[in-house]
Design a protein around this motif. Structure first.
Motif, PDB file in Angstrom:
ATOM      1  N   SER A 188       0.838  -1.197   0.000  1.00  0.00           N
ATOM      2  CA  SER A 188       0.000   0.000   0.000  1.00  0.00           C
ATOM      3  C   SER A 188       0.871   1.244   0.000  1.00  0.00           C
ATOM      4  O   SER A 188       1.928   1.260   0.630  1.00  0.00           O
ATOM      5  CB  SER A 188      -0.894   0.022   1.239  1.00  0.00           C
ATOM      6  N   CYS A 189       0.389   2.260  -0.675  1.00  0.00           N
ATOM      7  CA  CYS A 189       1.043   3.567  -0.687  1.00  0.00           C
ATOM      8  C   CYS A 189      -0.026   4.585  -0.328  1.00  0.00           C
ATOM      9  O   CYS A 189      -0.885   4.914  -1.153  1.00  0.00           O
ATOM     10  CB  CYS A 189       1.628   3.855  -2.061  1.00  0.00           C
ATOM     11  N   TYR A 243      -2.670  12.641  -9.592  1.00  0.00           N
ATOM     12  CA  TYR A 243      -1.307  12.427 -10.084  1.00  0.00           C
ATOM     13  C   TYR A 243      -1.090  10.989 -10.542  1.00  0.00           C
ATOM     14  O   TYR A 243      -1.689  10.062  -9.994  1.00  0.00           O
ATOM     15  CB  TYR A 243      -0.303  12.730  -8.966  1.00  0.00           C
ATOM     16  N   PRO A 244      -0.211  10.809 -11.533  1.00  0.00           N
ATOM     17  CA  PRO A 244       0.231   9.439 -11.815  1.00  0.00           C
ATOM     18  C   PRO A 244       1.050   8.942 -10.615  1.00  0.00           C
ATOM     19  O   PRO A 244       1.731   9.731  -9.958  1.00  0.00           O
ATOM     20  CB  PRO A 244       1.129   9.571 -13.041  1.00  0.00           C
ATOM     21  N   VAL A 245       0.947   7.669 -10.348  1.00  0.00           N
ATOM     22  CA  VAL A 245       1.671   7.072  -9.228  1.00  0.00           C
ATOM     23  C   VAL A 245       2.445   5.873  -9.755  1.00  0.00           C
ATOM     24  O   VAL A 245       1.925   5.078 -10.530  1.00  0.00           O
ATOM     25  CB  VAL A 245       0.709   6.621  -8.115  1.00  0.00           C
ATOM     26  N   ILE A 252      -1.339  -2.996 -10.318  1.00  0.00           N
ATOM     27  CA  ILE A 252      -1.405  -1.718  -9.624  1.00  0.00           C
ATOM     28  C   ILE A 252      -2.841  -1.213  -9.682  1.00  0.00           C
ATOM     29  O   ILE A 252      -3.534  -1.384 -10.689  1.00  0.00           O
ATOM     30  CB  ILE A 252      -0.422  -0.692 -10.250  1.00  0.00           C
ATOM     31  N   SER A 253      -3.296  -0.610  -8.581  1.00  0.00           N
ATOM     32  CA  SER A 253      -4.673  -0.119  -8.532  1.00  0.00           C
ATOM     33  C   SER A 253      -4.769   1.063  -7.574  1.00  0.00           C
ATOM     34  O   SER A 253      -3.849   1.307  -6.784  1.00  0.00           O
ATOM     35  CB  SER A 253      -5.627  -1.232  -8.091  1.00  0.00           C
ATOM     36  N   THR A 272      -5.121   6.001  -1.589  1.00  0.00           N
ATOM     37  CA  THR A 272      -4.096   4.957  -1.519  1.00  0.00           C
ATOM     38  C   THR A 272      -3.957   4.265  -2.873  1.00  0.00           C
ATOM     39  O   THR A 272      -4.950   4.088  -3.588  1.00  0.00           O
ATOM     40  CB  THR A 272      -4.467   3.911  -0.446  1.00  0.00           C
ATOM     41  N   VAL A 273      -2.736   3.906  -3.206  1.00  0.00           N
ATOM     42  CA  VAL A 273      -2.456   3.080  -4.376  1.00  0.00           C
ATOM     43  C   VAL A 273      -1.857   1.769  -3.888  1.00  0.00           C
ATOM     44  O   VAL A 273      -1.048   1.759  -2.952  1.00  0.00           O
ATOM     45  CB  VAL A 273      -1.491   3.802  -5.337  1.00  0.00           C
ATOM     46  N   TYR A 274      -2.253   0.684  -4.536  1.00  0.00           N
ATOM     47  CA  TYR A 274      -1.820  -0.651  -4.128  1.00  0.00           C
ATOM     48  C   TYR A 274      -0.965  -1.295  -5.213  1.00  0.00           C
ATOM     49  O   TYR A 274      -1.073  -0.967  -6.394  1.00  0.00           O
ATOM     50  CB  TYR A 274      -3.038  -1.543  -3.871  1.00  0.00           C
TER      51      TYR A 274
END
Length: 112
Positions: A21-22, A32-34, A70-71, A78-80
Protein backbone atom coordinates in the motif's frame (compact mmCIF):
# COMPACT_ATOMS: atom_id res chain seq x y z
CA UNK A 1 2.20 17.55 5.68
CA UNK A 2 2.71 16.11 2.21
CA UNK A 3 3.98 12.57 2.42
CA UNK A 4 3.74 9.03 1.08
CA UNK A 5 3.86 6.00 3.35
CA UNK A 6 4.39 2.48 2.03
CA UNK A 7 3.39 -0.64 3.93
CA UNK A 8 2.66 -4.30 3.41
CA UNK A 9 6.13 -5.68 2.81
CA UNK A 10 7.45 -8.78 4.51
CA UNK A 11 8.91 -12.22 4.08
CA UNK A 12 7.08 -14.58 1.72
CA UNK A 13 7.90 -17.92 0.13
CA UNK A 14 8.41 -18.24 -3.63
CA UNK A 15 5.03 -18.44 -5.34
CA UNK A 16 3.38 -16.44 -2.59
CA UNK A 17 1.59 -13.10 -2.65
CA UNK A 18 1.78 -9.72 -0.98
CA UNK A 19 -0.16 -6.50 -1.32
CA UNK A 20 1.74 -3.26 -0.86
CA UNK A 21 0.00 0.00 0.00
CA UNK A 22 1.04 3.57 -0.69
CA UNK A 23 -0.99 5.99 1.40
CA UNK A 24 -0.80 9.70 0.73
CA UNK A 25 -1.45 12.59 3.07
CA UNK A 26 -1.55 16.29 2.34
CA UNK A 27 -2.60 15.94 -1.29
CA UNK A 28 -5.03 13.89 -3.41
CA UNK A 29 -3.26 10.97 -5.06
CA UNK A 30 -6.05 10.81 -7.62
CA UNK A 31 -4.70 13.96 -9.29
CA UNK A 32 -1.31 12.43 -10.08
CA UNK A 33 0.23 9.44 -11.81
CA UNK A 34 1.67 7.07 -9.23
CA UNK A 35 4.53 4.66 -9.74
CA UNK A 36 6.03 1.79 -7.82
CA UNK A 37 9.78 1.29 -7.99
CA UNK A 38 12.09 -1.24 -6.41
CA UNK A 39 15.75 -1.24 -5.52
CA UNK A 40 18.29 -3.80 -4.37
CA UNK A 41 21.69 -3.04 -2.89
CA UNK A 42 24.16 -1.77 -5.44
CA UNK A 43 21.59 -1.38 -8.20
CA UNK A 44 19.64 1.52 -9.61
CA UNK A 45 16.01 2.00 -8.69
CA UNK A 46 13.84 0.10 -11.17
CA UNK A 47 10.39 1.18 -12.36
CA UNK A 48 7.88 -1.61 -11.66
CA UNK A 49 4.43 -0.20 -12.43
CA UNK A 50 2.62 3.06 -13.09
CA UNK A 51 -1.02 4.09 -12.96
CA UNK A 52 -2.12 7.32 -14.59
CA UNK A 53 -4.32 9.88 -12.91
CA UNK A 54 -7.38 10.43 -15.06
CA UNK A 55 -7.83 7.37 -17.27
CA UNK A 56 -6.23 4.99 -14.80
CA UNK A 57 -4.07 3.42 -17.49
CA UNK A 58 -1.52 0.95 -16.19
CA UNK A 59 1.97 0.05 -17.34
CA UNK A 60 4.27 -2.65 -16.05
CA UNK A 61 7.88 -3.67 -16.34
CA UNK A 62 8.25 -6.81 -18.46
CA UNK A 63 9.64 -8.65 -15.45
CA UNK A 64 6.37 -8.32 -13.52
CA UNK A 65 3.72 -8.35 -16.26
CA UNK A 66 1.01 -10.87 -15.56
CA UNK A 67 2.05 -11.19 -11.90
CA UNK A 68 1.70 -7.69 -10.44
CA UNK A 69 -1.34 -5.40 -10.50
CA UNK A 70 -1.40 -1.72 -9.62
CA UNK A 71 -4.67 -0.12 -8.53
CA UNK A 72 -6.12 2.95 -6.83
CA UNK A 73 -8.63 3.58 -4.07
CA UNK A 74 -9.37 7.30 -4.30
CA UNK A 75 -11.58 7.25 -1.21
CA UNK A 76 -8.69 5.91 0.87
CA UNK A 77 -6.17 8.08 -1.03
CA UNK A 78 -4.10 4.96 -1.52
CA UNK A 79 -2.46 3.08 -4.38
CA UNK A 80 -1.82 -0.65 -4.13
CA UNK A 81 0.56 -3.10 -5.72
CA UNK A 82 -0.79 -6.64 -5.68
CA UNK A 83 2.10 -9.05 -6.19
CA UNK A 84 1.44 -12.70 -7.03
CA UNK A 85 3.65 -15.64 -8.00
CA UNK A 86 6.56 -13.97 -6.27
CA UNK A 87 10.09 -14.98 -7.17
CA UNK A 88 13.38 -14.61 -5.35
CA UNK A 89 14.39 -11.92 -7.84
CA UNK A 90 11.46 -9.77 -6.66
CA UNK A 91 13.28 -9.27 -3.38
CA UNK A 92 13.90 -5.53 -2.97
CA UNK A 93 12.85 -2.40 -1.17
CA UNK A 94 9.72 -1.12 -2.85
CA UNK A 95 9.00 2.60 -3.09
CA UNK A 96 6.05 4.59 -4.36
CA UNK A 97 6.43 7.90 -6.14
CA UNK A 98 3.92 10.64 -6.81
CA UNK A 99 4.16 14.36 -7.24
CA UNK A 100 7.98 14.02 -7.30
CA UNK A 101 7.90 12.62 -3.78
CA UNK A 102 9.08 9.27 -2.44
CA UNK A 103 7.96 7.22 0.47
CA UNK A 104 10.38 5.58 2.90
CA UNK A 105 10.10 2.17 1.24
CA UNK A 106 8.95 -1.25 2.37
CA UNK A 107 11.11 -4.37 2.26
CA UNK A 108 9.92 -7.41 0.32
CA UNK A 109 11.89 -10.61 0.77
CA UNK A 110 11.03 -13.72 -1.21
CA UNK A 111 12.78 -16.74 0.22
CA UNK A 112 12.10 -20.31 1.29
Amino acid sequence: QVQLVESGGGLVQPGGSLRLSCAASGFPLSNYPVSWYRQTAGKERELVATITSVAGMKNYADSVKGRFTISRDNVKNTVYLEMNSLKAEDTAVYYCNARLRWGQGTQVTVSS
